[in-house]
Design an enzyme around this catalytic site. Structure first.
Site, PDB file in Angstrom:
ATOM      1  N   HIS A 164      26.830   4.813  -6.603  1.00  0.00           N
ATOM      2  CA  HIS A 164      25.712   5.426  -7.345  1.00  0.00           C
ATOM      3  C   HIS A 164      24.592   4.439  -7.677  1.00  0.00           C
ATOM      4  CE1 HIS A 164      27.777   9.198  -7.701  1.00  0.00           C
ATOM      5  NE2 HIS A 164      28.788   8.690  -8.373  1.00  0.00           N
ATOM      6  N   HIS A 202      31.636  12.699  -5.362  1.00  0.00           N
ATOM      7  CA  HIS A 202      30.254  12.663  -5.853  1.00  0.00           C
ATOM      8  C   HIS A 202      29.340  12.073  -4.783  1.00  0.00           C
ATOM      9  CE1 HIS A 202      32.890  12.324  -9.469  1.00  0.00           C
ATOM     10  NE2 HIS A 202      32.144  13.356  -9.817  1.00  0.00           N
TER      11      HIS A 202
END
Lengths: 352, 352
Positions: A164, A202
């Site tokens: 991320h 994710h």
């Protein structure tokens, strides 16, 4: 298989994360990495510590000012008399904040600085965060070195995870993007086109952003549709790269409840896509939060599937730099990683 | 003076705000507006309720999708089974999130939607937020109407405040930008160039953003240097507007401890600057968080100065649409507003 693991992650720990403005259970814990380590030691994998690496490999993909921030955030916080146990942002420059006004300037206030760099409230900084994040980068680079030195596959137990973290922004339990740093390092040393396969539930917004306009690193991800799940703001199927990087990004958002069959089909598409666009090692961002009992995921994968996934990925016959990302069901996490690696070794043994 | 005040704000209330990831005292309270109302009633100001206004005046400065979000956020939250008492963001698309990737798409998840629109954790949404925010807009527009109908000055007791809300983003205790909506309404009806004087201690990033590229609304603000104080990411002296709006924005960041003398000099510069660039009414974003005892400010202003500030502003001989923004020392807030308005009336009475 050769497994790289650092002790530095143990100091990166905090009492809770913040969700919707409330203190909630911290999912990205010391216990996660220790569970994986124990499971891999138990079946005889070859564990080792990473070598230290200097910051040049980090600033090859991250803004040097973000490195400086992470290096100094805790001491700056304390030097300013702030006594909260964790540094968490409360005010963040959304794109709309400066619409038409140009880029924001990093403020001097420690309370403003964290919001300048960090995009969520679940990624606290504590005293041990920076050494842990540097340790995870060392793990990734040492794992990549093993592969460059001839291993057909190696596994890096990165904690904190990385996918991320973007060029000039971090969040999602991630500080430095271990997989992107490894991919960049491999590009520089191999001269090959490198693929990144991201199987965390994710979307790896950071890896995508770092390589979005580049043809030399192809990024393929299967993940929960961001319309319903974190990180919400990237990972749609129509995000395919830009400029010279057009068609070097491949996103497969999947529905809630995605099962073994659906998932395996998506994985095979991603692998085919990567094989068409790369000719060097693959970096695998290995998340196990696709597991059916994961507390923050919503897929329905079973443990046996991870062995199949590892085997299919190794079936590409590309050297594999396998780096740990998420996975939060600590009770099964070690077993699921072990099965994924067993699938890789199964294929390797057929070959060798 | 004619004072416009709505009861709708009373339903906008919550137990705490979130600062640095921790629940902290809520400063933007029902008691603030009630203290001001009581202080103004006590000295005989002429209080009245606003007229209802439709949404066209809001979408003249805000993204219609943001209006839709605020209108539906609470019901969407509940319809999705979320039971937290307030809606607060935890994941926000910083500029760096999508760098090189184009604009983000609004997610479907209510947990993602709030981060798409709201830039901080101190601006919770509760069931009464939307009606209160609409009420504050009604107050601003009814106050502007009084001035268009001939009043030399009128005061609107807006709560929630507005100046941190930008075209497609809200935060800073603000949902709709009452002052910007009033300024736009005045531009459309008067054909004049309108000035906005923002004397809240916090930079009015939203008002600045809305009018940054426009010559017809000039924005002047004196505020705490954003390097040290909220909202951190705008309000530097070199932010002067862009395109056709170049030189129609004027920022004066001030040091901690700024006193009456320093402040008055800055106010006079701002007023001179506005007089040079406008020919219609002035909208005043009146914050009293410059007061020396304000719990979140760091200036050193005294109560008598507010009377002087009101008088100097009225000394421009421009009609004044005075709209409430911040001010968090509830014990003195009513008195300080009263003194500011007394300064305005003092000048008015000399004239009339």
């Amino acid at each position: 298989m050769k497994v790289v693991h650092s002790e530095a992650h143990r100091a990166h720990t905090y009492a809770h994360e913040v969700t919707g403005g409330l203190p909630t259970r911290a999912w990205e814990t010391v216990a996660r990495a220790e569970a994986i380590r124990a499971a891999l030691e138990a079946v005889g994998h070859d564990l080792r510590a990473p070598a230290d690496h200097d910051a040049a490999a980090i600033t090859a993909v991250h803004d040097p000012a973000m490195l400086r921030y992470l290096e100094t955030a805790w001491s700056d916080w304390r030097a300013n008399g702030l006594d909260r146990a964790t540094i968490v942002p409360d005010t963040l420059p959304l794109a709309g904040y400066r619409a038409g006004m140009g880029a924001a300037t990093e403020p001097a206030s420690p309370c403003g600085r964290i919001g300048y760099w960090c995009f969520d409230t679940m990624t606290p900084i504590v005293e041990g965060t920076y050494p842990a994040a540097r340790g995870a980068v060392d793990v990734a680079l040492s794992t990549a070195s093993l592969v460059m030195d001839g291993a057909s596959a190696a596994y890096g137990l990165c904690r904190p995870p990385g996918h991320h973290a973007a060029r000039a922004m971090f969040g999602g339990y991630c500080y430095f993007n271990n997989a992107a740093i490894a991919a960049q390092w491999l590009v520089e040393r191999s001269g090959a086109r490198i693929g990144v396969l991201d199987v965390d539930i994710h979307h790896g917004n950071g890896t995508q952003q770092i390589f979005y306009d580049r043809p030399d690193v192809a990024y393929a991800s299967l993940h929960a549709d961001p319309m319903r799940m974190y990180p919400y703001f990237s990972g749609h199927a129509d995000e395919r790269g830009a400029g010279a990087g057009l068609d070097a990004t491949f996103n497969q958002p999947l529905p809630a409840g995605a099962d073994d069959t659906t998932y395996l089909r998506a994985l095979e598409r991603a692998l085919d896509w990567l094989l068409d666009r790369t000719d060097g090692p693959l970096v695998v961002s290995l998340g196990l939060d696709t597991y059916r009992d994961d507390p923050i995921g919503d897929f329905a994968l079973t443990t046996p599937l991870y062995r199949v996934c590892g085997a299919r990925t190794a079936g590409t016959r590309r050297p594999l730099v396998i780096l740990q990302e998420g996975g939060y069901d600590v009770a099964t996490l070690g077993e699921n990683v072990r099965e994924w690696l067993a699938g890789v070794e199964e294929v390797g043994s057929v070959e060798e």
